[in-house]
Scaffold this active site. Structure first.
Site, PDB file in Angstrom:
ATOM      1  CG  HIS A  26      -1.953   1.075   1.214  1.00  0.00           C
ATOM      2  ND1 HIS A  26      -3.308   0.827   1.115  1.00  0.00           N
ATOM      3  CD2 HIS A  26      -1.839   2.421   1.274  1.00  0.00           C
ATOM      4  CE1 HIS A  26      -3.972   1.965   1.130  1.00  0.00           C
ATOM      5  NE2 HIS A  26      -3.097   2.961   1.225  1.00  0.00           N
TER       6      HIS A  26
ATOM      7  CG  HIS B 106      -1.282   6.476  -2.194  1.00  0.00           C
ATOM      8  ND1 HIS B 106      -2.508   6.447  -2.807  1.00  0.00           N
ATOM      9  CD2 HIS B 106      -1.464   5.950  -0.953  1.00  0.00           C
ATOM     10  CE1 HIS B 106      -3.407   5.940  -1.973  1.00  0.00           C
ATOM     11  NE2 HIS B 106      -2.798   5.631  -0.846  1.00  0.00           N
TER      12      HIS B 106
ATOM     13  CG  HIS C  95      -7.662   4.022   0.486  1.00  0.00           C
ATOM     14  ND1 HIS C  95      -7.135   3.520  -0.665  1.00  0.00           N
ATOM     15  CD2 HIS C  95      -6.646   4.696   1.101  1.00  0.00           C
ATOM     16  CE1 HIS C  95      -5.856   3.858  -0.747  1.00  0.00           C
ATOM     17  NE2 HIS C  95      -5.535   4.569   0.312  1.00  0.00           N
TER      18      HIS C  95
ATOM     19  CD  GLU D 220      -7.180   6.750   5.740  1.00  0.00           C
ATOM     20  OE1 GLU D 220      -7.757   6.745   4.636  1.00  0.00           O
ATOM     21  OE2 GLU D 220      -6.061   7.278   5.912  1.00  0.00           O
TER      22      GLU D 220
ATOM     23  CG  ASP E  62      -1.300   5.673   3.146  1.00  0.00           C
ATOM     24  OD1 ASP E  62      -1.654   5.294   2.018  1.00  0.00           O
ATOM     25  OD2 ASP E  62      -2.070   6.233   3.950  1.00  0.00           O
ATOM     26  CG  ASP E  63       0.481   8.829   1.133  1.00  0.00           C
ATOM     27  OD1 ASP E  63       0.363   8.678  -0.096  1.00  0.00           O
ATOM     28  OD2 ASP E  63      -0.447   8.625   1.929  1.00  0.00           O
TER      29      ASP E  63
HETATM   30  N1  ADE Z   1      -4.314   8.981  -0.802  1.00  0.00           N
HETATM   31  C1  ADE Z   1      -3.073   8.969  -0.354  1.00  0.00           C
HETATM   32  N2  ADE Z   1      -3.037   8.610   0.945  1.00  0.00           N
HETATM   33  C2  ADE Z   1      -4.308   8.375   1.315  1.00  0.00           C
HETATM   34  C3  ADE Z   1      -4.930   7.974   2.513  1.00  0.00           C
HETATM   35  N3  ADE Z   1      -4.233   7.732   3.618  1.00  0.00           N
HETATM   36  N4  ADE Z   1      -6.267   7.848   2.532  1.00  0.00           N
HETATM   37  C4  ADE Z   1      -6.970   8.102   1.438  1.00  0.00           C
HETATM   38  N5  ADE Z   1      -6.437   8.485   0.275  1.00  0.00           N
HETATM   39  C5  ADE Z   1      -5.115   8.615   0.207  1.00  0.00           C
HETATM   40 ZN    ZN Z   2      -3.543   4.993   0.982  1.00  0.00          ZN
END
Ligand code: ADE
Ligand code: ZN
Length: 330
Positions: A11, A13, A191, A194, A272-273
């Site tokens: 996961h 992006h 997703h 969350e 994630d990021d």
């Molecule tokens: N896009 C990038 N990170 C995200 C996240 N944590 N939740 C939803 N969309 C995303």
């Molecule tokens: Zn994500």
């Protein structure tokens, strides 16, 4: 130490893994001025999820050509490989890569794939792509994204997913795109769980019939759902550092990942990021080791789960499983 463990990350992006320096460099080359994206130290800065999405899209807006995405993929993979990741799947948005136009999408995808193949030769890291819709862009754009995904489905583009604002629209409004992607043979993930509670995870299973769920952690609020997840073998792509950075949980000890794992839910770990949340997969492992006493055996089991849940072909999966068991195996 954690860096030396071979890791599988499902996961991630692509734009969310953009190093701030690279974004600034590309912005300067395109003569774009970015306002209110970085703090004084040059790091991504935001206060909450809405702010995060805003600066994410602002940073992404500087990436205007397939060549920009080549450089992004190259930088992203070099950093992941240095951190011990041997296999990753990353979300790539047709909306950002060509605005949903199939011809343009093909060009972006070719550039990303070329960068991935070069990184595999150089660093031994394998990447596969998951085309992703952006939920707050609405169902029409999601349909176009799914068509791009279906047209390019194959040995490299292996999945379809959706991220973005989880509170916008009902998941069933996006079912057409997920059905289209399923028919094209793509693995599915969305997703959910969350920002919205257990009902969004239930909707992901019932309305979109996904094999994996991005985050999904709020399922913990509903014991019957936790049982369903464990029984069906639904895989959660858990990103604890992301959840904590965005204020979903107070700290690592409060994160439900250990409770979900104890209940028999198939969990995997991702970032994630990473530069947005100032994390790496090794750092996530270290924080989990500190909070829950998890050690190398636990991480190996989690990485096995991730390799089994990967959307790649069987030969690639076997190779990755081999590398997890015998880290020196190339
Ligand atoms: N896009 C990038 N990170 C995200 C996240 N944590 N939740 C939803 N969309 C995303
Ligand atoms: Zn994500």
């Amino acid at each position: 130490m954690m860096r030396d463990l071979p890791k599988v990350e499902l996961h991630l992006h692509l734009e969310g893994a953009a190093p701030p320096d690279l974004v600034r460099r590309i912005a300067a080359e395109h003569q774009i001025t970015l306002a209110r994206v970085f703090d004084e130290a040059g790091r991504y800065a935001f206060d909450d999820f809405e702010g995060f999405l805003r600066i994410y899209e602002a940073a992404t807006s500087v990436l205007r050509t397939p060549e920009d995405y080549y450089r992004l993929t190259e930088a992203m993979l070099e950093a992941r490989a240095e951190d011990g990741v041997i296999y990753a799947e990353c979300f790539i948005a047709p909306d950002f890569c060509g605005g949903g136009d199939l011809g343009a999408w093909r060009e972006y995808l070719a550039a990303i794939r070329e960068a991935a193949e070069n990184a595999e030769h150089r660093h031994g890291i394998t990447l596969r792509g998951i085309a992703t819709a952006i939920r707050h862009f609405g169902p029409d754009k999601a349909r176009r994204a799914a068509l791009c995904a279906a047209e390019t489905a194959g040995d490299w583009l292996v999945g379809f997913g959706m991220g973005g604002g989880e509170t916008r629209g009902a998941l069933r409004d996006f079912a057409w795109g997920f059905d289209c992607a399923r028919e094209a043979g793509l693995g599915l993930t969305v997703h959910a769980g969350e920002w919205v509670g257990p009902q969004s995870v239930r909707a992901a299973l019932a309305d979109l019939r996904v094999a994996r769920i991005g985050h999904g952690v709020r399922a913990v609020e509903d014991p019957a759902l936790v049982e369903t997840l464990a029984e069906t073998g639904t895989v959660l792509e858990v990103c604890p550092g992301s959840n904590i950075a965005l204020g979903l949980y107070r700290d690592w000890a409060a994160h439900p990942v250990a409770r979900l794992a104890e209940a028999g839910v198939a969990i995997t770990l991702s970032t994630d990021d990473p530069p947005f949340f100032r994390t790496s997969l090794s750092l996530e492992y270290q924080r989990l080791a500190d909070a829950f006493g998890w050690g190398a055996d636990r991480f190996l089991e989690i990485n096995r789960t991730a390799a089994r849940a990967a959307f790649c072909d069987a030969t690639t999966r076997e190779r990755i499983l081999q590398r997890l068991e015998t880290p020196d195996h190339g």
